[in-house]
Motif scaffolding. Structure first.
Motif, PDB file in Angstrom:
ATOM      1  N   ARG A 161       9.627  14.932   3.180  1.00 55.15           N
ATOM      2  CA  ARG A 161       9.577  15.383   1.619  1.00 55.15           C
ATOM      3  C   ARG A 161      10.996  15.198   1.190  1.00 55.15           C
ATOM      4  O   ARG A 161      11.490  16.142  -0.067  1.00 55.15           O
ATOM      5  N   LEU A 162      12.046  14.408   1.905  1.00 52.01           N
ATOM      6  CA  LEU A 162      13.237  14.455   1.277  1.00 52.01           C
ATOM      7  C   LEU A 162      13.478  13.655   0.104  1.00 52.01           C
ATOM      8  O   LEU A 162      14.377  13.903  -0.599  1.00 52.01           O
ATOM      9  N   HIS A 163      12.469  12.698  -0.213  1.00 45.87           N
ATOM     10  CA  HIS A 163      12.382  12.011  -1.600  1.00 45.87           C
ATOM     11  C   HIS A 163      12.245  12.990  -2.704  1.00 45.87           C
ATOM     12  O   HIS A 163      12.739  12.560  -4.063  1.00 45.87           O
ATOM     13  N   GLU A 164      12.102  14.249  -2.467  1.00 47.59           N
ATOM     14  CA  GLU A 164      12.112  15.123  -3.632  1.00 47.59           C
ATOM     15  C   GLU A 164      13.231  15.901  -3.640  1.00 47.59           C
ATOM     16  O   GLU A 164      13.471  16.848  -4.668  1.00 47.59           O
TER      17      GLU A 164
ATOM     18  N   ILE B 171       0.769  -1.233  -0.009  1.00 46.09           N
ATOM     19  CA  ILE B 171      -0.048  -0.060   0.281  1.00 46.09           C
ATOM     20  C   ILE B 171       0.743   1.104  -0.070  1.00 46.09           C
ATOM     21  O   ILE B 171       0.774   2.180  -0.881  1.00 46.09           O
ATOM     22  N   ILE B 172       1.929   1.306   0.735  1.00 49.99           N
ATOM     23  CA  ILE B 172       2.823   2.605   1.061  1.00 49.99           C
ATOM     24  C   ILE B 172       3.379   2.833  -0.378  1.00 49.99           C
ATOM     25  O   ILE B 172       3.748   3.784  -0.804  1.00 49.99           O
ATOM     26  N   VAL B 173       3.937   1.801  -0.951  1.00 47.30           N
ATOM     27  CA  VAL B 173       4.604   1.830  -2.318  1.00 47.30           C
ATOM     28  C   VAL B 173       3.674   2.299  -3.459  1.00 47.30           C
ATOM     29  O   VAL B 173       4.341   3.044  -4.200  1.00 47.30           O
ATOM     30  N   TYR B 174       2.517   1.874  -3.367  1.00 53.23           N
ATOM     31  CA  TYR B 174       1.243   2.205  -4.304  1.00 53.23           C
ATOM     32  C   TYR B 174       1.268   3.870  -4.070  1.00 53.23           C
ATOM     33  O   TYR B 174       1.190   4.548  -4.907  1.00 53.23           O
ATOM     34  N   PHE B 175       1.087   4.350  -2.811  1.00 53.46           N
ATOM     35  CA  PHE B 175       1.073   5.542  -2.300  1.00 53.46           C
ATOM     36  C   PHE B 175       2.146   6.549  -3.034  1.00 53.46           C
ATOM     37  O   PHE B 175       1.969   7.525  -3.379  1.00 53.46           O
ATOM     38  N   SER B 176       3.406   5.960  -2.732  1.00 50.45           N
ATOM     39  CA  SER B 176       4.482   6.647  -3.341  1.00 50.45           C
ATOM     40  C   SER B 176       4.483   6.822  -4.841  1.00 50.45           C
ATOM     41  O   SER B 176       5.083   7.785  -5.117  1.00 50.45           O
TER      42      SER B 176
ATOM     43  N   ARG C  62       3.870  14.465  -8.643  1.00 51.34           N
ATOM     44  CA  ARG C  62       4.906  15.610  -8.562  1.00 51.34           C
ATOM     45  C   ARG C  62       5.557  15.822  -9.838  1.00 51.34           C
ATOM     46  O   ARG C  62       6.001  16.937 -10.154  1.00 51.34           O
ATOM     47  N   LEU C  63       5.556  14.636 -10.489  1.00 53.58           N
ATOM     48  CA  LEU C  63       6.309  15.176 -11.782  1.00 53.58           C
ATOM     49  C   LEU C  63       5.152  15.249 -12.884  1.00 53.58           C
ATOM     50  O   LEU C  63       5.449  15.519 -14.146  1.00 53.58           O
ATOM     51  N   ASP C  64       4.135  15.541 -12.546  1.00 52.21           N
ATOM     52  CA  ASP C  64       3.009  16.006 -13.439  1.00 52.21           C
ATOM     53  C   ASP C  64       2.759  14.852 -14.495  1.00 52.21           C
ATOM     54  O   ASP C  64       2.883  15.327 -15.816  1.00 52.21           O
ATOM     55  N   ILE C  65       2.727  13.713 -14.309  1.00 51.05           N
ATOM     56  CA  ILE C  65       2.686  12.725 -15.577  1.00 51.05           C
ATOM     57  C   ILE C  65       1.477  11.514 -14.977  1.00 51.05           C
ATOM     58  O   ILE C  65       1.331  11.606 -13.859  1.00 51.05           O
ATOM     59  N   ASP C  66       1.114  11.149 -15.972  1.00 52.14           N
ATOM     60  CA  ASP C  66      -0.041   9.946 -15.857  1.00 52.14           C
ATOM     61  C   ASP C  66       0.720   8.932 -14.841  1.00 52.14           C
ATOM     62  O   ASP C  66       1.827   8.382 -14.922  1.00 52.14           O
ATOM     63  N   ILE C  67      -0.136   8.250 -14.016  1.00 54.11           N
ATOM     64  CA  ILE C  67       0.202   7.079 -13.014  1.00 54.11           C
ATOM     65  C   ILE C  67       0.719   5.834 -13.656  1.00 54.11           C
ATOM     66  O   ILE C  67       1.570   5.107 -13.509  1.00 54.11           O
ATOM     67  N   GLY C  68       0.008   5.897 -14.876  1.00 57.12           N
ATOM     68  CA  GLY C  68       0.521   4.757 -15.937  1.00 57.12           C
ATOM     69  C   GLY C  68       1.941   4.720 -16.248  1.00 57.12           C
ATOM     70  O   GLY C  68       2.510   3.314 -16.406  1.00 57.12           O
ATOM     71  N   THR C  69       2.539   5.971 -16.745  1.00 59.23           N
ATOM     72  CA  THR C  69       3.887   5.883 -16.784  1.00 59.23           C
ATOM     73  C   THR C  69       4.668   5.553 -15.637  1.00 59.23           C
ATOM     74  O   THR C  69       5.745   4.583 -15.811  1.00 59.23           O
ATOM     75  N   VAL C  70       4.445   5.941 -14.583  1.00 59.57           N
ATOM     76  CA  VAL C  70       5.002   5.305 -13.392  1.00 59.57           C
ATOM     77  C   VAL C  70       4.990   3.999 -13.039  1.00 59.57           C
ATOM     78  O   VAL C  70       6.060   3.382 -12.777  1.00 59.57           O
ATOM     79  N   VAL C  71       3.754   3.329 -13.327  1.00 55.78           N
ATOM     80  CA  VAL C  71       3.491   1.847 -13.074  1.00 55.78           C
ATOM     81  C   VAL C  71       4.254   1.143 -13.943  1.00 55.78           C
ATOM     82  O   VAL C  71       4.738   0.176 -13.896  1.00 55.78           O
TER      83      VAL C  71
END
Length: 861
Positions: free
Chosen positions: A535-538, A389-394, A401-410
């Protein structure tokens, strides 16, 4: 829209270049990689070897009630000077009995007679039981049993504490298990002189026949008058010498025992992982614990000293390899455990507390963790599902944050997950491949003396396997839409999901060692939550600092745990048998430890520029270790400290025909080889030109015509002179069952250890005998030839037995069956054959020769 998209792409390109600039120079990666072994040697290694301060006799006045290791050490020195204690010898059957009775008398004089009563019994028993491939029989084996009872107690539930005082042939047995005997004696002394009483009576069993098929424990639990009242067990034994004792097994299904261990053990050391490994049978070892569990059935704790297993069952298992602080560590634990369990309410009705199994482990020896298997299921599935769950949320947050669709990240995550599967396969496969190549080149066990070789041979290749697929993908599979720092985070997420799925799968398969994956998930999810909250991951690669900090604790635990596994298993490869490649388990242990300890960490070399250079350096390091391992430094054995184990029998064989004449008589040396290198290390030192296997004889001779399993045979011209005689006398030959069957009555006399082999000829069936009927009642499981192992202790009287057979043609005036009698003269007081003694002197000094004369007579009736 096109202008906007172009601007977005340019912005991401600039961000990507910025992240590349944020990467550290490649040569700083060495500091990052060396940090972790430095952390292991600074923290985990010292804690693994940490020992308590020994207590001296003169401290007892102002520190009463403590285990006094100095007194135990004095007794151990006395046991050491007695020499080997082999069943059937005077040393084992008389001298040791007198030694123990003397110590019981000493305790009786010092004890608090107002608080306790002390009863001593010397048991002499005969019996038998059915093992995996034979019937085990014993006659007049002896145990010394002590019962310590509080005067105010009316409890009928006894706590049994067990170890053995007999030893293997050629071994003084200071570690196995003289050290346990003297620890039990000191624990008994402290309890009997203590003003703090306890609730349940205590039984201290000093059994005199463990090394020969566990006769002592079987005779007590099945025949002694006090055994029905025993409700729980603490078994202490050794397959090493010195160091801390390991909680090898518990229960089963008695979690209250683990709770008492957790509360009482001053120096906890144990993990359910070793219990599950032992239960698989990978470690070919038997102990009294199994007898008590199967024939009691008696729940308990099985505690074994495991350090320095190289001297186990050798002449080097002596007083000088066992430190006083080692005795103190085990003594502290045993004394505290006995005090705790002897007051346990659960002892009054143990069946009511037989519920489920426990998950348990110590953390660096600092504290002990335990919980029920039902709790483990909740935790494992909870953290596994929580990680998903936490990975999906990340991933969802990244897309926003990158303003791209979730499908690209997936999609990027899916590719990374495939890389993770490949990484896991390589991290496990590369060490196994190297182990296979070493086996093919007859170079196994190069780490047996220089155990640090496993770092370059198996650990570094596993690290390369972990990092190579992800690194190559990050280099050649560049993404213009997802910056490199996010892609590296996704790689960690893929590892997390893989661990989560594996944890859930192992949990549903009832493997309690899945807790290892749960620990790894716990700290990764914790680091991820911290990075997302702050927000260190940013902010470039700052998130990796939090990850490293959070991974320090699991790294320390996993490195500590798998180092302990290697300390236990590397000596075992020297006696694991000739058929199995011993490097494979070592490679798997190294790979598993690497994956768990460094799985989230080593991909971080991509934080540095040119990670391929780092991988190339690690590859060159592995090649350097390979070169060292195939040199003289990789020769497995060293005198005294890391010896080659070899059973060496001087055998005289006689084959009698049906008419009583001798059709064949010969002599030779039987090599009982115990490791995968077989006789190869001996060929440059000894003349073994006549050494042969016995595969060709197995078709024409019962059990290949040998007194033991089929290994190597070296004929000799002159007969081996036996130190004694075996006589097999046919008392009666009677036709029974209206002429359909025939019965043979025999009397057998010989040395303390004999083996009977029975083989009905074609058309003949064994229908009855005077031994246990288990083999005859299960013909599908037990096939002829049948084996009966017989041992006598304090009484050498001949045994009488009969066999009854039926034959399809009803003709009993012709051969019906074969019987082979092997007599093993194990006593160290026997005078050896002169030629055999001279040949033994020619063995190289790195060989520990365990030798004895053996006769083998085959008859046809």
């Amino acid at each position: 829209m096109e202008i906007s998209a172009s601007m977005d792409t340019s912005a991401i390109d600039l961000a990507e270049k910025s992240h590349v600039k944020e990467k550290l120079p490649w040569y700083h990666a060495s500091s990052f990689l060396l940090l972790w072994p430095a952390l292991f040697f600074a923290v985990a290694y010292p804690l693994y070897n940490a020992m308590p301060k020994p207590v001296n006799i003169d401290e007892e006045l102002y520190k009463p009630g403590q285990f006094v290791s100095e007194r135990a050490q004095h007794l151990l020195l006395e046991l050491d000077r007695l020499g080997p204690k082999i069943i059937g010898d005077e040393m084992n059957e008389k001298t040791m009995i007198e030694f123990l009775l003397r110590e019981m008398d000493s305790v009786h004089r010092e004890m608090r007679h107002d608080l306790y009563t002390l009863e001593v019994d010397v048991q002499r028993a005969s019996g038998s039981y059915l093992a995996v491939d034979s019937i085990i029989m014993y006659q007049a084996v002896q145990n010394v049993i002590v019962k310590l009872t509080p005067r105010q107690s009316n409890s009928s539930a006894y706590l049994l504490i067990n170890s053995h005082y007999d030893t293997k042939v050629g071994s003084v047995g200071a570690g196995d298990a003289g050290s346990m005997v003297v620890i039990m004696l000191e624990v008994l002394r402290q309890l009997a002189t203590s003003s703090e009483s306890f609730e349940h009576p205590l039984i201290f069993l000093f059994n005199g026949a463990e090394e020969n098929e566990l006769h002592g424990s079987h005779s007590f639990i099945t025949q002694h008058k006090w055994s029905p009242s025993c409700k729980a067990l603490i078994n202490v034994d050794s397959f090493g010498a010195g160091g801390r004792e390991l909680l090898l097994r518990s229960g089963p299904f008695h979690p209250w025992l683990i709770r008492h261990y957790k509360a009482a053990a001053k120096h906890p050391f144990g993990t359910v992982l070793t219990e599950e490994i032992f239960e698989t049978g990978i470690i070919n070892s038997k102990s009294d614990f199994g007898i008590f569990r199967d024939y009691g059935p008696l729940p308990g704790l099985d505690m074994v000293v495991q350090y320095n297993g190289f001297v186990y069952h050798t002449k080097y298992d002596r007083f000088d390899v066992i430190s006083r602080d080692s005795l103190q560590s085990t003594g502290d634990n045993l004394l505290s455990l006995v005090k705790s369990i002897s007051n346990a309410k659960e002892m009054l009705d143990i069946k009511a507390h037989a519920k489920e199994r426990s998950v348990y482990f110590d953390f660096l020896g600092l504290f002990f963790v335990s919980y029920l298997e039902s709790t483990a299921i909740f935790l494992n599935i909870g953290f596994g599902g929580g990680g998903i769950i936490i990975v999906y949320f990340s991933l969802w947050y990244m897309s926003n944050r990158l303003d791209i669709d979730i499908g690209t990240v997936v999609k990027e995550f899916a590719v990374m997950f495939l890389m993770e599967l490949l990484s896991f396969g390589l991290a496990l496969g590369l060490p196994m491949l190297i182990a296979t190549f070493y086996d093919a080149g007859n170079r196994t066990m190069t780490y047996f003396t220089n155990s640090w070789l496993v770092i370059g041979l198996y650990i570094i290749p596993s690290i390369i396997g972990l990092v190579l697929p992800v690194t190559i993908y990050l280099i050649i599979g560049s993404s213009k839409r997802i910056p490199s720092n996010y892609r590296l985070q996704i790689a960690g997420h893929a590892h997390c999901i893989f661990f989560a799925l594996l944890c859930i799968m192992l949990t549903t398969s009832s493997l309690r060692s899945a807790y290892l994956l749960m620990i790894s998930l716990l700290f990764y999810v914790g680091a991820l939550c911290i990075n997302m909250i702050t927000r260190l991951h940013e902010r470039g690669y700052f998130w990796s600092l939090v990850l490293c900090a959070c991974q320090a604790i699991p790294f320390l635990y996993f490195s500590y745990l798998f180092y302990a596994c290697l300390v236990i298993y590397i000596p075992l490869t020297g006696r694991a048998g000739t058929s199995v490649n011993p490097d494979l388990p070592i490679a798997i242990l190294c790979a598993a430890g690497t994956i768990l300890a460094l799985g989230f960490l080593v991909p971080l070399i991509n934080v540095f520029r040119y990670p391929v250079i780092i991988i190339s350096i690690m590859t060159c390091t592995t090649f350097l270790f390979v070169l060292v391992s195939v040199s003289e430094m990789g020769f497995p054995y060293r005198p005294r400290t890391n010896v080659m184990h070899l059973n060496f029998l001087q055998v005289n064989r006689k084959f009698y025909d049906y008419n009583g004449s001798i059709s064949q008589e010969d002599s030779g040396y039987y090599f009982g080889l115990q490791d995968h290198r077989k006789e190869q290390p001996l060929r440059d030192k000894l003349d073994l030109s006549g050494l042969v296997g016995f595969a060709d004889n197995c078709d024409c001779q019962m059990r290949c015509g040998l007194p033991c399993g089929t290994q190597r045979w070296l004929p000799r011209m002159h007969p081996v002179q036996m130190p004694g005689d075996i006589t097999l006398e046919l008392l009666n030959k009677t036709i029974v069952n209206s002429g359909y069957s025939i019965r043979y009555d025999f009397k057998l006399a010989g040395p303390a250890r004999m083996t009977i082999h029975l083989m009905p000829l074609e058309g003949v069936k064994m229908v009855d005998w005077s031994f246990l009927r288990g083999m005859l009642d299960s013909p599908a499981k037990y096939k002829p030839p049948y084996q009966i192992s017989f041992t006598w202790g304090a009484d050498s009287s001949p045994i009488e037995f009969y066999v009854e057979l039926t034959k399809t043609n009803g003709k009993f005036n012709e051969p019906v069956f074969e019987i082979g009698i092997a007599g093993h003269y194990l006593s160290h007081v026997h005078k050896r054959d002169a030629l055999s003694a001279q040949f033994i002197k020619e063995f190289p000094d790195f060989v520990n020769v365990v030798e004895w004369p053996t006769s083998y007579d085959r008859y046809i009736y």
